[in-house]
Write a protein that holds these residues in place. Structure first.
Motif, short mmCIF file in Angstrom:
data_model
loop_
_atom_site.label_atom_id
_atom_site.label_comp_id
_atom_site.label_asym_id
_atom_site.label_seq_id
_atom_site.Cartn_x
_atom_site.Cartn_y
_atom_site.Cartn_z
N LEU A 122 9.05 67.11 38.50
CA LEU A 122 9.02 66.13 39.56
C LEU A 122 10.41 65.99 40.17
CD1 LEU A 122 6.76 64.25 40.36
CD2 LEU A 122 7.66 62.60 38.76
N ILE A 147 13.20 63.96 41.61
CA ILE A 147 13.61 62.56 41.71
C ILE A 147 14.87 62.57 42.56
CG2 ILE A 147 14.44 60.55 40.44
CD1 ILE A 147 11.62 61.04 39.67
N GLN A 166 8.02 60.59 46.96
CA GLN A 166 7.55 59.26 46.57
C GLN A 166 7.83 58.20 47.62
OE1 GLN A 166 6.24 57.74 43.50
NE2 GLN A 166 6.12 56.04 44.94
N SER A 204 7.84 54.87 47.29
CA SER A 204 8.66 53.70 46.94
C SER A 204 10.16 53.93 47.11
CB SER A 204 8.40 53.25 45.51
OG SER A 204 7.57 54.12 44.83
N PHE A 205 10.58 55.20 47.05
CA PHE A 205 12.01 55.42 47.17
C PHE A 205 12.39 56.05 48.50
CE2 PHE A 205 11.29 55.57 42.52
CZ PHE A 205 11.84 54.33 42.27
N SER A 228 13.32 54.70 51.14
CA SER A 228 14.53 54.12 51.74
C SER A 228 15.78 54.83 51.22
CB SER A 228 14.60 52.63 51.46
OG SER A 228 14.69 52.42 50.08
N ILE A 229 15.67 55.35 50.01
CA ILE A 229 16.82 56.06 49.45
C ILE A 229 16.87 57.48 49.98
CG2 ILE A 229 17.76 57.02 47.31
CD1 ILE A 229 16.99 54.29 46.02
N TYR A 278 2.26 52.00 40.83
CA TYR A 278 2.85 53.16 40.19
C TYR A 278 3.98 53.69 41.05
CZ TYR A 278 3.72 57.91 38.72
OH TYR A 278 4.36 59.05 38.32
N ALA A 279 5.06 54.10 40.45
CA ALA A 279 6.14 54.75 41.18
C ALA A 279 6.63 55.92 40.34
CB ALA A 279 7.28 53.79 41.44
N GLN A 280 7.10 56.95 41.01
CA GLN A 280 7.56 58.12 40.28
C GLN A 280 8.69 57.75 39.34
OE1 GLN A 280 8.15 61.05 43.44
NE2 GLN A 280 6.20 61.97 42.83
N GLY A 281 8.68 58.33 38.18
CA GLY A 281 9.66 57.97 37.16
C GLY A 281 8.98 57.19 36.04
N ASP A 329 13.20 47.98 38.50
CA ASP A 329 13.92 49.25 38.64
C ASP A 329 13.11 50.28 39.41
OD1 ASP A 329 15.85 48.13 37.15
OD2 ASP A 329 15.68 49.47 35.43
N PHE A 330 11.79 50.08 39.45
CA PHE A 330 10.95 51.06 40.11
C PHE A 330 10.62 50.67 41.54
CE2 PHE A 330 10.53 51.95 35.67
CZ PHE A 330 10.63 53.33 35.66
N ARG A 331 11.29 49.65 42.03
CA ARG A 331 11.16 49.32 43.45
C ARG A 331 12.48 49.68 44.10
NH1 ARG A 331 9.59 43.83 42.39
NH2 ARG A 331 11.53 43.38 43.48
N ALA A 332 12.39 50.07 45.36
CA ALA A 332 13.60 50.55 46.03
C ALA A 332 14.71 49.49 45.99
CB ALA A 332 13.27 50.94 47.45
N LEU A 384 16.35 49.24 42.55
CA LEU A 384 17.21 50.39 42.25
C LEU A 384 18.50 50.33 43.08
CD1 LEU A 384 17.04 52.83 40.38
CD2 LEU A 384 16.44 54.17 42.38
N HIS A 385 18.34 49.89 44.32
CA HIS A 385 19.51 49.71 45.19
C HIS A 385 20.52 48.78 44.55
CE1 HIS A 385 19.73 51.63 49.00
NE2 HIS A 385 18.45 51.45 49.25
N LEU A 436 17.50 55.81 37.33
CA LEU A 436 16.04 55.63 37.32
C LEU A 436 15.44 56.15 36.02
CD1 LEU A 436 13.56 54.75 39.05
CD2 LEU A 436 13.28 57.15 39.60
N LEU A 437 15.89 57.29 35.59
CA LEU A 437 15.28 57.91 34.40
C LEU A 437 16.09 57.68 33.13
CD1 LEU A 437 14.08 61.39 35.74
CD2 LEU A 437 12.89 59.22 35.73
#
Lengths: 212, 422
Positions: free
Chosen positions: A37, A39, A65, A67-68, A70-71, B194-197, B229-232, B235-236, B273-274
């Motif tokens: 995956l 990331i 993905q 959710s990210f 924006s990054i 669900y979010a990747q990671g 942590d799994f929302r943008a 994490l920002h 994230l991971l």
């Protein structure tokens, strides 16, 4: 390795459409059925030849993905080309193209060349999106279009190289200001002035990891 | 005048108090973590699936309840979206087809076992099932959102660390177990979904606990604290904090990294994230996760909180001299994980200082994959952590001393105690 130009590309599209596999096929000429995956962002680079000039493609492979996003968006900046990928066996990935396209147009420079790619063309029996639909979408939004298969390598070279040709033409036409790096184009350290390099076509060469 | 002593900062939280009862892993070289063979048991307490105060009898009853509840939850979304019960396969991945086969076999065996249960157990379970049904009766799902989450999970679960021995051969079936856990979590936590990671994270629990039910609950407990942590935005915030911490620890490096072409610390994204999953060897990444989850060296652990509370109390009762009862300006948002990240950055500062744009930064981070040593990183992070605490205490004392010239004696007393403790 000296190059005349460096083009920055990004690969975008839903998760699991085969973005990383396309990149791997292009840079390493191999297919990995199960790719880790992505990331954040990963990298690839390869040298190609257009019009006798060495051009380095620096390709940013982004995570699909939502959710990210924006990054990942920060990576759109300064890209000269984008490969917008969907999976021909999954209609939802085609339906999401509009959002991806809006996102790309909004966060990149207006001259960015976008190539629409319907990937997994080897899975004809599971096809959910007709080739004509891809073509129509591309026509409507002014994109170049191609169906590819990262597995069989069909059209993969062409996808990356045709995008580069388009960018190159735009440079010739003066559309791109090559002195502004925000356009995703850099002039190489040694600009070859003579046309001594006549190897036309795809003098594919892998240029991993190295510095740019 | 009180400062939180370094002793309290060094002390451990409740969870790690319990973990101390487990054998610590191996040699003196190893800094922290439990012995891998006891990890499964330890994690059931550390992450809060079992209360630390529970007895063995209570735990067996609790486990029955958790089992029945999880099954009821899983059944609920499966009835809501019957077409999603089976994973979407496109037939190109032979291993995945085998995975489905192993998974189905396992399900059939489990069903057989249920039928073989004695009557007493069955009665008890029937009662618990009824209870669970009532509990989840009112839960409703958003059709489109859940389907979207399942679509992504179906793409991600098969791509989770398939090289691990846990997912080899018959273990391939575990990929589908992971899928069911993630879907059940997403269905009952629509605000997180669900979010990747999350697949990587959940896979750690599954590998260590080797139980679908226990993984679901332990993962859920963990997510109660860390789902942000799994929302943008979450994490920002973490990335911003990392930048702020580096500014404290190494201002030169910080200034270099925030220059024109590299204004953000987004290159740390995957690390944070991971939890450095891809940077350390797998067993070390697990150990690090365990150490971080024990609140080891956290500025917010319960002991630190209690110490600070007592200091505040003592101050109120003692002199009431001034209202400036500010504690040292420790930023308690600097988690130990951020110190780990900072230690890695500082360790590689020469290479980082040579990076001139974000391309080089990302190439640099990729080059570290699988190459870091956990014990030395922990040691360095600890060193930075204590230095940070010391510096904050120093600054505080300095400021205080200037404000109360007359209390020199007090200052020296505090200073001495500071060094004695270290």
């Amino acid at each position: 390795m000296a190059y005349a130009y460096l083009f920055k590309y990004i690969i975008i599209g839903d998760t699991g459409v085969g973005k990383s596999c396309l990149l791997l096929q292009f840079t390493d000429k191999r297919f990995q059925p199960v790719h880790d995956l992505t990331i954040g962002v990963e990298f690839g680079a390869r040298m190609i030849t257009i019009d006798g000039k060495q051009i380095k493609l620096q390709i940013w492979d982004t995570a699909g993905q939502e959710s990210f996003r924006s990054i990942t968006r920060s990576y759109y900046r300064g890209a000269a080309g984008a490969l917008l990928v969907y999976d021909i066996t999954r209609r939802d990935t085609f339906n999401h193209l509009t959002t991806w396209l809006e996102d790309a147009r909004q966060h990149s420079n207006s001259n960015m060349v976008i190539m629409l790619i319907g990937n997994k063309s080897d899975l004809e029996s599971r096809r959910e999106v007709k080739k004509e639909e891809g073509e129509a979408f591309a026509r409507e939004h002014g994109l170049i279009f191609m169906e590819t298969s990262a597995k069989t390598a069909s059209n993969v070279e062409e996808a990356f190289i045709n995008t580069a040709k388009e960018i190159y033409e735009k440079i010739q036409e003066g559309v791109f200001d090559i002195n502004n790096e925000a356009n995703g184009i850099k002039i190489g350290p040694q600009h070859p002035t003579t046309s001594s390099i006549l190897t036309s076509g795809q003098g594919g060469q892998q240029a991993g990891g190295g510095c740019c | 005048m009180h400062i939180p002593s370094l002793k309290t900062l060094k002390s451990t939280s409740r969870a790690s108090y319990y973990i101390r009862h487990f054998k610590s892993s191996g040699s003196a070289e190893n800094k922290g973590g439990v012995c891998p063979s006891e990890r499964g048991l330890a994690w059931r307490f550390v992450f809060g699936m079992y209360p630390c105060s529970s007895t063995a009898l209570e735990r067996s009853l609790l486990h029955e309840q958790l089992l029945v509840r999880y099954q009821a939850m899983k059944k609920k979304w499966q009835q809501f979206l019957p077409q999603a019960v089976r994973m979407h396969l496109n037939g190109t991945d032979a291993e995945l087809i085998a995975a489905v086969k192993y998974f189905d076999q396992r399900e059939a065996e489990a069903q057989q076992q249920t039928q073989d249960q004695c009557e007493e157990v069955r009665d008890r379970l029937t009662f618990l099932e009824l209870q669970a049904q009532i509990l989840f009766e009112r839960v409703t799902f958003e059709h489109d959102e859940l389907r979207e989450a399942i679509r992504i999970i179906d793409k991600d679960a098969p791509r989770t660390n398939r090289d691990l021995s846990y997912y080899q051969n018959e273990g391939l079936g575990n990929l589908l177990v992971l899928r069911d856990i993630l879907i059940t979590y997403a269905a009952f936590h629509p605000e997180v979904s669900y979010a990747q990671g999350m697949n990587d994270l959940c896979s750690r629990f599954l590998e260590v606990l080797d139980s679908e039910v226990d993984t679901f609950w332990s993962f859920s407990c963990y997510m109660e604290k860390f789902s942000k942590d799994f929302r943008a935005d979450g994490l920002h915030r973490k990335i911003e904090l990392e930048a702020a911490l580096l500014k404290e620890l190494d201002p030169v490096l910080y200034t270099h990294l925030v220059k024109d072409n590299m204004e953000s610390f987004t290159f740390c994204h995957r690390w944070l994230l991971l939890g450095f999953q891809r940077e350390f060897a797998h067993s070390d990444a697990l150990r690090l996760f365990e150490i971080l989850s024990c609140d080891h060296l956290e500025l917010i652990s319960q002991q630190v909180d209690r110490a600070r509370y007592q200091e505040r109390l003592a101050r109120t009762y003692s002199t009431e001299e001034t209202s400036e009862s500010e504690l040292p300006a420790l930023n308690t948002d600097f988690t130990f994980e951020l110190f780990i990240c900072a230690a890695i950055l500082i360790e590689n500062r020469e290479s980082l200082l040579r990076c001139r744009d974000d391309v080089q930064l990302i190439q640099f981070t990729s080059s570290l994959q699988g190459r870091l040593d956990l014990n030395s990183t922990l040691k360095k992070a600890e060193h930075h952590f204590y230095n940070y605490c010391k510096r904050c205490a120093w600054d505080y004392l300095n400021g205080h001393c200037r404000a109360h010239r007359s209390k020199d004696e007090d200052f020296f007393y505090q200073l001495r105690s500071l060094f004695v403790l270290k």
